[in-house]
Motif scaffolding. Structure first.
Motif, PDB file in Angstrom:
ATOM      1  N   PHE A 113      -2.989  14.834  -2.823  1.00  0.00           N
ATOM      2  CA  PHE A 113      -2.075  14.333  -2.323  1.00  0.00           C
ATOM      3  C   PHE A 113      -2.203  12.502  -2.891  1.00  0.00           C
ATOM      4  N   GLU A 114      -3.351  12.382  -2.974  1.00  0.00           N
ATOM      5  CA  GLU A 114      -3.943  11.033  -3.538  1.00  0.00           C
ATOM      6  C   GLU A 114      -2.956  10.314  -4.188  1.00  0.00           C
ATOM      7  N   TYR A 115      -2.151  10.959  -5.321  1.00  0.00           N
ATOM      8  CA  TYR A 115      -1.471  10.206  -6.480  1.00  0.00           C
ATOM      9  C   TYR A 115      -0.231   9.561  -5.703  1.00  0.00           C
ATOM     10  N   LEU A 116       0.253   9.960  -4.341  1.00  0.00           N
ATOM     11  CA  LEU A 116       1.393   9.580  -3.909  1.00  0.00           C
ATOM     12  C   LEU A 116       1.454   8.207  -3.046  1.00  0.00           C
ATOM     13  N   LYS A 117       0.016   7.823  -2.982  1.00  0.00           N
ATOM     14  CA  LYS A 117       0.042   6.392  -2.599  1.00  0.00           C
ATOM     15  C   LYS A 117       0.342   5.433  -3.749  1.00  0.00           C
ATOM     16  N   ASP A 118      -0.161   5.607  -5.013  1.00  0.00           N
ATOM     17  CA  ASP A 118       0.405   4.719  -5.925  1.00  0.00           C
ATOM     18  C   ASP A 118       1.885   4.848  -6.331  1.00  0.00           C
ATOM     19  N   LYS A 119       2.298   6.342  -6.196  1.00  0.00           N
ATOM     20  CA  LYS A 119       3.800   6.398  -6.691  1.00  0.00           C
ATOM     21  C   LYS A 119       4.749   6.018  -5.653  1.00  0.00           C
ATOM     22  N   TYR A 120       4.503   6.328  -4.353  1.00  0.00           N
ATOM     23  CA  TYR A 120       5.408   5.924  -3.526  1.00  0.00           C
ATOM     24  C   TYR A 120       5.028   5.131  -2.264  1.00  0.00           C
ATOM     25  N   GLY A 121       3.816   4.745  -2.265  1.00  0.00           N
ATOM     26  CA  GLY A 121       3.180   3.735  -1.555  1.00  0.00           C
ATOM     27  C   GLY A 121       3.230   4.203   0.019  1.00  0.00           C
ATOM     28  N   VAL A 122       2.850   5.479   0.110  1.00  0.00           N
ATOM     29  CA  VAL A 122       2.736   6.323   1.537  1.00  0.00           C
ATOM     30  C   VAL A 122       1.191   5.858   1.922  1.00  0.00           C
ATOM     31  N   THR A 123       1.189   6.264   3.118  1.00  0.00           N
ATOM     32  CA  THR A 123      -0.068   6.312   3.862  1.00  0.00           C
ATOM     33  C   THR A 123      -0.635   7.723   4.163  1.00  0.00           C
ATOM     34  N   LEU A 124      -1.895   8.167   3.719  1.00  0.00           N
ATOM     35  CA  LEU A 124      -2.169   9.446   3.948  1.00  0.00           C
ATOM     36  C   LEU A 124      -3.403   9.495   5.105  1.00  0.00           C
ATOM     37  N   VAL A 125      -3.218  10.411   6.009  1.00  0.00           N
ATOM     38  CA  VAL A 125      -3.970  10.507   7.054  1.00  0.00           C
ATOM     39  C   VAL A 125      -4.505  11.947   6.953  1.00  0.00           C
TER      40      VAL A 125
END
Length: 230
Positions: A60-72
């Motif tokens: 899921f790490e790529y989602l931080k750069d692609k969409y600016g989401v927060t991962l928990v």
């Protein structure tokens, strides 16, 4: 307004696909289900999106750069049901959308300014073991029962929680986890147990608006249905 997407599960019934890909990142209609959810949320102005990860969290790490989401990350994803996943992000559970990561949303039915807590729900045909919504003439939810049925409104994995209701649920979550007797609970059971103390309404959607992808059979069925409608 924010959103919580629950995507920590193992997805065992989707194997072999989920041996290398988390269930929420299963591709449906040319895109990972989770990406479709994120894009629909951003379309209605929701920029604070928290994604709960567990199994294959690194995917899921790529989602931080692609969409600016927060991962928990939930490191106990294989021990507890999703009530513990929700407990980890309880601070966000007010004025919040909650979406199960294994739902394919075929249309953006999310509301920009929901006025009350609500379950988005469609009448589904010939189902077994689903969470059935009971409601009054004003569409206020009065009960939730688990069972079999046909063309009744069921939980479809998308809900919105107001400030007041969210904070009430947070209190009950904390009480249950503190008791230690929560291992096999689903987070919606908190709502089910306390529904009469909450102000939750049914928001109708079309049966084709949302599909739960829980197994290879589910995925094949949805892909066939989409192909027929293209």
């Amino acid at each position: 307004m924010r959103a919580i997407i629950l995507a920590a599960g193992l997805g065992t019934r989707l194997r072999p696909l989920t041996l290398t890909t988390p269930k929420a990142l299963t591709v449906v209609n040319g895109k990972p289900m989770l990406e479709t959810q994120i894009e629909y949320l951003q379309e209605i102005g929701v920029d604070e999106i928290i994604v709960l990860t567990g199994y294959l969290a690194e995917k899921f790490e790529y989602l931080k750069d692609k969409y600016g989401v927060t991962l928990v990350h939930n490191d106990k994803y294989d021990i507890y049901n999703n009530i513990y996943t929700m407990y980890l992000v309880r601070e966000y559970l007010h004025d919040t959308y909650v979406i199960d990561g294994d739902n394919y949303l075929h249309r953006n039915f999310l509301l920009k300014e929901p006025q009350t807590s609500m379950y988005f729900s469609a009448k589904k045909p010939d189902f077994k073991g689903e969470w059935i919504i009971r409601y009054d003439d004003n569409y206020r939810v009065t009960d939730i029962v688990v069972g079999d049925g046909d063309h009744e409104h069921i939980l479809c994995g998308v809900s919105y929680w107001s400030e007041e209701d969210g904070r009430y649920i947070i209190g009950k979550l904390e009480e249950l986890v503190a008791s230690g007797n929560f291992k096999d609970f689903w987070w919606d059971e908190i709502v089910k147990l306390h529904i009469r103390d909450l102000n939750v309404y049914l928001q109708e959607i079309h049966p084709d608006d949302s599909y739960e992808i829980d197994s290879i059979a589910d995925l094949e069925k949805v892909n066939k249905r989409l192909a027929e409608r293209s």
